[in-house]
Design a protein around this motif. Sequence first.
Motif, PDB file in Angstrom:
ATOM      1  N   TYR A 118       1.068  -1.121   0.092  1.00 37.31           N
ATOM      2  CA  TYR A 118      -0.132  -0.408  -0.357  1.00 37.31           C
ATOM      3  C   TYR A 118       1.146   1.063  -0.014  1.00 37.31           C
ATOM      4  CZ  TYR A 118      -3.028   3.799   1.785  1.00 37.31           C
ATOM      5  OH  TYR A 118      -3.448   4.700   2.388  1.00 37.31           O
ATOM      6  N   SER A 173      -0.141   5.540  -0.148  1.00 33.60           N
ATOM      7  CA  SER A 173      -0.739   6.723   0.038  1.00 33.60           C
ATOM      8  C   SER A 173      -0.335   7.996  -1.281  1.00 33.60           C
ATOM      9  CB  SER A 173      -0.529   7.302   1.424  1.00 33.60           C
ATOM     10  OG  SER A 173       0.640   7.851   1.745  1.00 33.60           O
ATOM     11  N   SER A 192       3.193   4.320   3.697  1.00 37.08           N
ATOM     12  CA  SER A 192       3.709   2.720   2.629  1.00 37.08           C
ATOM     13  C   SER A 192       3.561   2.031   4.088  1.00 37.08           C
ATOM     14  CB  SER A 192       4.782   3.113   2.134  1.00 37.08           C
ATOM     15  OG  SER A 192       4.506   4.075   1.111  1.00 37.08           O
ATOM     16  N   THR A 238       3.245  -2.838   3.882  1.00 32.34           N
ATOM     17  CA  THR A 238       3.069  -4.687   3.444  1.00 32.34           C
ATOM     18  C   THR A 238       2.954  -5.222   4.821  1.00 32.34           C
ATOM     19  OG1 THR A 238       3.369  -5.615   2.112  1.00 32.34           O
ATOM     20  CG2 THR A 238       5.241  -4.581   3.042  1.00 32.34           C
ATOM     21  N   TYR A 244      -2.878   5.010   7.695  1.00 30.61           N
ATOM     22  CA  TYR A 244      -2.251   4.192   7.249  1.00 30.61           C
ATOM     23  C   TYR A 244      -3.314   2.536   7.578  1.00 30.61           C
ATOM     24  CZ  TYR A 244      -0.337  -0.227   6.190  1.00 30.61           C
ATOM     25  OH  TYR A 244       0.303  -1.666   5.748  1.00 30.61           O
ATOM     26  N   LYS A 295      -5.858   0.826   6.926  1.00 34.35           N
ATOM     27  CA  LYS A 295      -6.095  -0.957   6.965  1.00 34.35           C
ATOM     28  C   LYS A 295      -7.340  -1.607   7.127  1.00 34.35           C
ATOM     29  CE  LYS A 295      -3.604  -4.615   8.742  1.00 34.35           C
ATOM     30  NZ  LYS A 295      -3.251  -5.801   7.130  1.00 34.35           N
ATOM     31  N   ARG A 303      -9.036  -0.336   2.282  1.00 33.73           N
ATOM     32  CA  ARG A 303      -8.342   0.092   1.183  1.00 33.73           C
ATOM     33  C   ARG A 303      -6.866   0.041   0.855  1.00 33.73           C
ATOM     34  NH1 ARG A 303      -8.602   5.831   2.923  1.00 33.73           N
ATOM     35  NH2 ARG A 303      -9.576   5.026   4.564  1.00 33.73           N
ATOM     36  N   GLU A 304      -6.451  -0.772   2.028  1.00 36.11           N
ATOM     37  CA  GLU A 304      -4.942  -0.852   1.745  1.00 36.11           C
ATOM     38  C   GLU A 304      -4.535  -2.338   1.344  1.00 36.11           C
ATOM     39  OE1 GLU A 304      -2.633  -3.450   3.919  1.00 36.11           O
ATOM     40  OE2 GLU A 304      -4.967  -4.118   3.878  1.00 36.11           O
TER      41      GLU A 304
END
Length: 121
Positions: free
Chosen positions: A2, A4, A18, A20, A112, A116, A120-121
């Motif tokens: 992800y 932004s 960002s 993961t 973030y 999550k 959206r991520e």
Amino acid sequence: MYKSGVILNDKGSKYAVSGTRVSDRAGVDAALKQLKREKSYAKATHNTWGVLLPDGTPLKGDDGEAGAGMIILRMLERAELSGELIIVTRWYGGKHLGGDRFRHVQTCVTVYLEAKRDGRE
């Protein structure tokens, strides 16, 4: 991963977040390497990060922005979120932000965590 894009500007500095899923330190290193393959992230002044590994091990990196990794880590602990690497990127704009930079890191992590939560991520 992800990403932004830039979510906030202050006195010329730009911030993005960002992240993961990762399971170990090798995953952290691979994710950072992947992010920095993009020229703009590779040229960023700071790519600070934090993660609580699934086994509970806390890891962080300030990348020259002293204290930023700990802020990310503390927010992950409060959210009880493990195995999620969060990276806050800053492109320095030429003016010192003082303590505001920590508030901006918090804002990025919140963005973030909300992404999550909302899927959206």
